[in-house]
Design an enzyme around this catalytic site. Sequence first.
Site, short mmCIF file in Angstrom:
data_model
loop_
_atom_site.label_atom_id
_atom_site.label_comp_id
_atom_site.label_asym_id
_atom_site.label_seq_id
_atom_site.Cartn_x
_atom_site.Cartn_y
_atom_site.Cartn_z
N HIS A 1 39.40 38.24 33.56
CA HIS A 1 40.55 37.46 33.09
C HIS A 1 40.85 37.78 31.62
CE1 HIS A 1 39.95 34.23 36.45
NE2 HIS A 1 40.51 35.33 36.89
N ARG B 1 40.50 47.47 39.89
CA ARG B 1 40.90 46.48 40.90
C ARG B 1 42.21 46.94 41.50
NH1 ARG B 1 40.28 42.28 38.18
NH2 ARG B 1 42.35 41.68 37.45
N GLU C 1 42.17 41.98 47.19
CA GLU C 1 41.97 42.52 45.85
C GLU C 1 40.50 42.84 45.53
OE1 GLU C 1 42.38 39.46 42.73
OE2 GLU C 1 43.13 38.12 44.29
N GLU D 1 45.08 45.34 44.08
CA GLU D 1 45.46 44.07 44.70
C GLU D 1 46.85 44.15 45.30
OE1 GLU D 1 45.81 39.35 43.43
OE2 GLU D 1 45.85 40.91 41.89
N HIS E 1 33.65 38.74 42.59
CA HIS E 1 34.64 37.77 43.04
C HIS E 1 34.97 37.97 44.51
CE1 HIS E 1 37.88 40.80 43.02
NE2 HIS E 1 37.42 41.20 41.84
N TYR F 1 33.51 46.59 38.64
CA TYR F 1 33.57 46.43 37.18
C TYR F 1 32.19 46.77 36.61
CZ TYR F 1 37.18 43.54 39.27
OH TYR F 1 38.20 43.08 40.06
N ASP G 1 51.50 38.59 43.04
CA ASP G 1 50.19 38.77 42.40
C ASP G 1 49.70 40.15 42.77
OD1 ASP G 1 47.75 38.54 41.18
OD2 ASP G 1 47.02 36.90 42.44
N HIS H 1 47.33 30.84 43.08
CA HIS H 1 46.25 30.45 43.98
C HIS H 1 46.81 29.27 44.77
CE1 HIS H 1 42.62 32.45 41.85
NE2 HIS H 1 43.74 33.13 41.64
N ASP I 1 47.15 43.55 35.92
CA ASP I 1 47.25 42.48 36.91
C ASP I 1 48.41 41.60 36.47
OD1 ASP I 1 46.96 40.27 38.56
OD2 ASP I 1 44.78 40.20 38.40
N HIS J 1 42.82 35.22 48.13
CA HIS J 1 43.22 33.82 47.97
C HIS J 1 44.64 33.68 48.50
CE1 HIS J 1 45.81 34.83 44.51
NE2 HIS J 1 44.81 35.53 44.03
N ASP K 1 55.70 19.17 17.53
CA ASP K 1 56.67 18.57 18.45
C ASP K 1 57.36 19.63 19.32
OD1 ASP K 1 58.09 19.79 16.43
OD2 ASP K 1 59.50 18.14 16.11
#
Length: 433
Positions: free
Chosen positions: A238, A401, A379, A403, A345, A383, A266, A356, A255, A349, A35
Amino acid sequence: MIDPVFAERRARVLEAMKSGVLVVFSAPQAIRNNDVEHEYRQDSDFHYLAGFDEPESVLVLSRVHEKPFVLFVRPKDPERETWDGPRAGVDGAVAEFGAVEAFPIAELAQRLPDFLENADRLYYRIGRDRAADDRVLSALERTRPRARRGSSYPTEIVDTETVLHELRRKKDAGEVALLQRAIDITAEAHVAAMAAVRPGMHEYEIEALLRGVFRRNGSERPAYAPIVGSGANSTILHYHQNDRKMDAGDLLLVDAGAEYGYYAADVTRTFPVSGEFTPPQRRIYDLVLAAQDASIAATKPGATLDAVHAESVRVITEGLVELGLVQGPVDAAISEERYKRYYMHKTSHYLGMDVHDVGRYFVGGKPRPLEEGVVFTVEPGIYVAAHDDQAPAEYRGIGVRIEDDVLVTADGCRVLSEAIPKRRRDVELACRK
């Protein structure tokens, strides 16, 4: 005091609608376990129009009726408010949030058909929340029989994105200020992470630092779950476990972005745990940074995100060929998408209330030109998986990366996150403090 910003937004949406009725439901509450509920965050469209952040609410904007803004909300309930905190209630929805009229949410089924009556068009995002769909379609079903006595009913259901998301896509000065605050908080957190990182620390220690800086500066929450990936984890796009112990010589990819006033930052930075890049790390890092520089330089009104992406693709592919990670020639490697083994990728975005963010990327099947006021990420990344036996051994397990958050201006662009170190020597200096 009623915030005029939300009234101005509603007026713009009503003007864009031309006719009909728009209905938006609040975000549903989600159970975490038994709950206990997950932390609640209002639906972005709902907050954008009303600034009202309670669950179990419905917003109605109408070009048909004399009451253009109506809220259905939870009534005041002293017993529940003892447990969950104060509610605006019906009176507060009018006095504090500017609704022309408000009703208890329990009356939605009874009253929503009245607001659909004589509307030719219903603006509603069907298919997103099936429980909400049922309530709207039931109201529509109850409205149709009224045609027998001379009324009309909606014969079109139009996605709210056609009016609402188009307005959200371009940010005004107030929205840019909120984005900048979110980014400034994020900048403080990233710089603190660079200064704190040491071999022997765990990734979650850096995550805790980031979250602490966010909250200490008034951020309501992270804009998304922070990615803190060291060593080979930096190659997982991710990655969320954030539990590895960091070793000397590792890279750490962070990130993470704060949310402030419902607007999201971001940002990604990649930096050396030991304070200095190794030669292979340096070559990969400089290549990613050169790609980002090229994409940012290509950003201006009239350009497209596909064109921005193409700049990063070319620079990265040229570098991958030179480093022996991809077989040339370069044009063939691009046309055959060989680079996607290491850069899989897109470069950008939209960014805003959602990480996003909303807005169409294509119009009429063609990439949409950028306009002043649009905010998006740039970004690029490379990799190289630790188990990639096709890659030279010195590059395996390296993920980078970089960004930034970019605002399109009248004559080019402005990098809103420019204050966060990203030039290699600046990053190394920040890691040695």
